[in-house]
Design a protein around this motif. Structure first.
Motif, PDB file in Angstrom:
ATOM      1  N   TYR A 114      10.433  17.432 -23.998  1.00 47.60           N
ATOM      2  CA  TYR A 114       9.801  17.780 -22.727  1.00 47.60           C
ATOM      3  C   TYR A 114      10.532  17.102 -21.574  1.00 47.60           C
ATOM      4  O   TYR A 114      10.721  15.880 -21.560  1.00 47.60           O
ATOM      5  N   GLY A 117       7.798  18.265 -17.734  1.00 47.26           N
ATOM      6  CA  GLY A 117       6.693  19.125 -18.123  1.00 47.26           C
ATOM      7  C   GLY A 117       7.096  20.406 -18.823  1.00 47.26           C
ATOM      8  O   GLY A 117       6.240  21.164 -19.278  1.00 47.26           O
ATOM      9  N   LYS A 118       8.391  20.674 -18.947  1.00 44.89           N
ATOM     10  CA  LYS A 118       8.854  21.889 -19.605  1.00 44.89           C
ATOM     11  C   LYS A 118       9.621  21.532 -20.870  1.00 44.89           C
ATOM     12  O   LYS A 118      10.411  20.593 -20.890  1.00 44.89           O
ATOM     13  N   LYS A 119       9.384  22.310 -21.926  1.00 47.82           N
ATOM     14  CA  LYS A 119      10.041  22.055 -23.204  1.00 47.82           C
ATOM     15  C   LYS A 119      11.416  22.711 -23.237  1.00 47.82           C
ATOM     16  O   LYS A 119      11.555  23.901 -22.958  1.00 47.82           O
ATOM     17  N   GLN A 120      12.438  21.909 -23.578  1.00 51.09           N
ATOM     18  CA  GLN A 120      13.800  22.424 -23.685  1.00 51.09           C
ATOM     19  C   GLN A 120      14.364  22.069 -25.055  1.00 51.09           C
ATOM     20  O   GLN A 120      14.105  20.989 -25.590  1.00 51.09           O
TER      21      GLN A 120
END
Length: 399
Positions: A114, A117-120
């Motif tokens: 994360y 806040g965004k999953k990569q």
């Protein structure tokens, strides 16, 4: 008059008109250099692609046997499609060297992390000894691999994305599937990747640590079968399928199929080779244009040296001797242009290869191609001017 004397006379004529000769040679250089550059880069890219597909570790022929259930409900069950008894059955087939469940692929491991806040998804590399050279912090060590330490190195791009800078990322944590790893070093990452380059790892962790904490067990939905040297893949494949259809543990609930990696690599190789040849052929159009330039220069040379031709004929030179002189003049021009073009082409290939980060493949066939094509152009486009020179009327040339 022998060939050497004719060639020496042709060379003197070329040197007498240096500027015109250089301009003619320049067209050949551009054409040959373009073709050689494209072939070297294309062949290098083809070999690198096939190496990555086959892992480049062995010349053994392997086939992958898959199982396709007849009912979709089996895909959600915990049943193993292959058993140890199936492996023993396959090993008894003539031409089979070994049969095993495929090992987990540790060469391309991706884990989701994360970032803001965004999953990569980031690529993880497993390290046995030392990691990459750090720009901040230190490398991984073999000691940490043996003691199963939860430590990691990350690239500078990931560090910047997570913590703003490489320095801020030091001694912080990175979570991989619920396991927290301490960041001990930052190595240089690539901001952007070209279409020709292979993906680079973003995270490095000790291999034994990964094997201890992450449950990557053998996948029993397929078998990897290695063939004996000299065995015929198609024949062995047919026998393996027949044995599994007769004795396989799941024979009543689906069908066995074979995925031949050689067929895949052969298909990709043919596609890449076709693309390379096509682009080279387009670049080779410039050689035709250069050939027309050679013919034009030779016609001009014949018209300017009409008196010289007449004098030579009057002194006993035959038509074949005159024809040979002008043919050698054209071949010398194009052959020299071909050699220079080859050197320029290889140099350009290395420069472009280093920029787009792919290896260059130099084959003997490219040397033969450069020499034969340039010589062929010289012969083909010099035949008509040389014949015109040889057929000139003796009386007319001496007027």
């Amino acid at each position: 008059m022998n060939v050497y004397v004719n060639w020496r006379t042709a060379t003197k004529a070329i040197l007498k008109n240096r500027k015109r000769s250089l301009l003619t040679i320049f067209g050949i250089v551009i054409g040959i250099a373009s073709v050689i550059t494209i072939l070297s880069i294309g062949n290098g890219f083809e070999k690198e692609t096939l190496k990555n597909l086959t892992n480049g570790e062995t010349d053994e022929v392997t086939i992958q046997v898959n199982y396709t259930p007849s009912s979709d409900s089996l895909n959600y069950s915990s049943l193993d499609y292959f058993t140890d008894v199936d492996i023993a059955t396959v090993k008894q087939v003539a031409g089979v060297k070994s049969a095993n469940y495929p090992d987990p692929d540790y060469s391309n491991i991706y884990k989701g992390i994360y970032i803001k806040g965004k999953k990569q998804n980031k690529q993880v590399s497993l390290i046995n000894d030392l990691g990459k050279d750090p720009i901040v912090g230190r490398q991984l060590t073999s000691y940490e691999n043996e003691t199963l330490d939860k430590v990691a190195m990350i690239d500078s791009v990931t560090a910047k994305e997570m913590y703003g800078s490489a320095e801020n990322a030091m001694d912080r944590g990175i979570e991989l599937d619920g396991h927290l790893f301490k960041i001990i070093g930052i190595y240089q990452g690539s901001e952007s990747e070209s279409m020709f380059s292979m993906p680079e790892s973003n995270i490095q962790i000790p291999k034994k640590t990964y094997l201890h904490y992450f449950n990557d067990t053998a996948e029993k939905s397929s078998l990897t079968v290695t063939l004996e040297k000299g065995a015929t893949p198609s024949s062995v494949t047919t026998d393996v399928i027949e044995q599994l259809e007769e004795k396989g543990a799941m024979k009543a609930f689906g069908e066995y199929q074979v995925f031949d990696t050689d067929l895949l690599t052969d298909g990709i190789s043919k596609i890449l080779r076709t693309i390379t040849v096509f682009i080279s052929a387009v670049a080779g159009i410039s050689l035709f244009i250069a050939g027309v330039g050679v013919m034009n220069m030779m016609y001009i040379s014949v018209s300017e040296r009409t008196k010289e031709i007449g004098i030579r004929r009057a002194l006993g030179a035959t038509q074949n001797s005159i024809r040979m002189q002008f043919l050698l003049e054209g071949v010398t021009l194009t052959l020299f242009g071909g050699i220079v073009g080859y050197i320029v082409g290889i140099s350009l290939a290395y420069i472009i290869g280093s920029i787009i980060d792919i290896p260059i493949s130099i084959e003997f066939s490219t040397v033969f191609l450069a020499i034969s094509v340039s010589t062929g152009i010289g012969l083909i486009f010099s035949v008509m001017p040389a014949s015109a020179a040889a057929k000139k009327d003796l009386i007319e040339t001496l007027r």
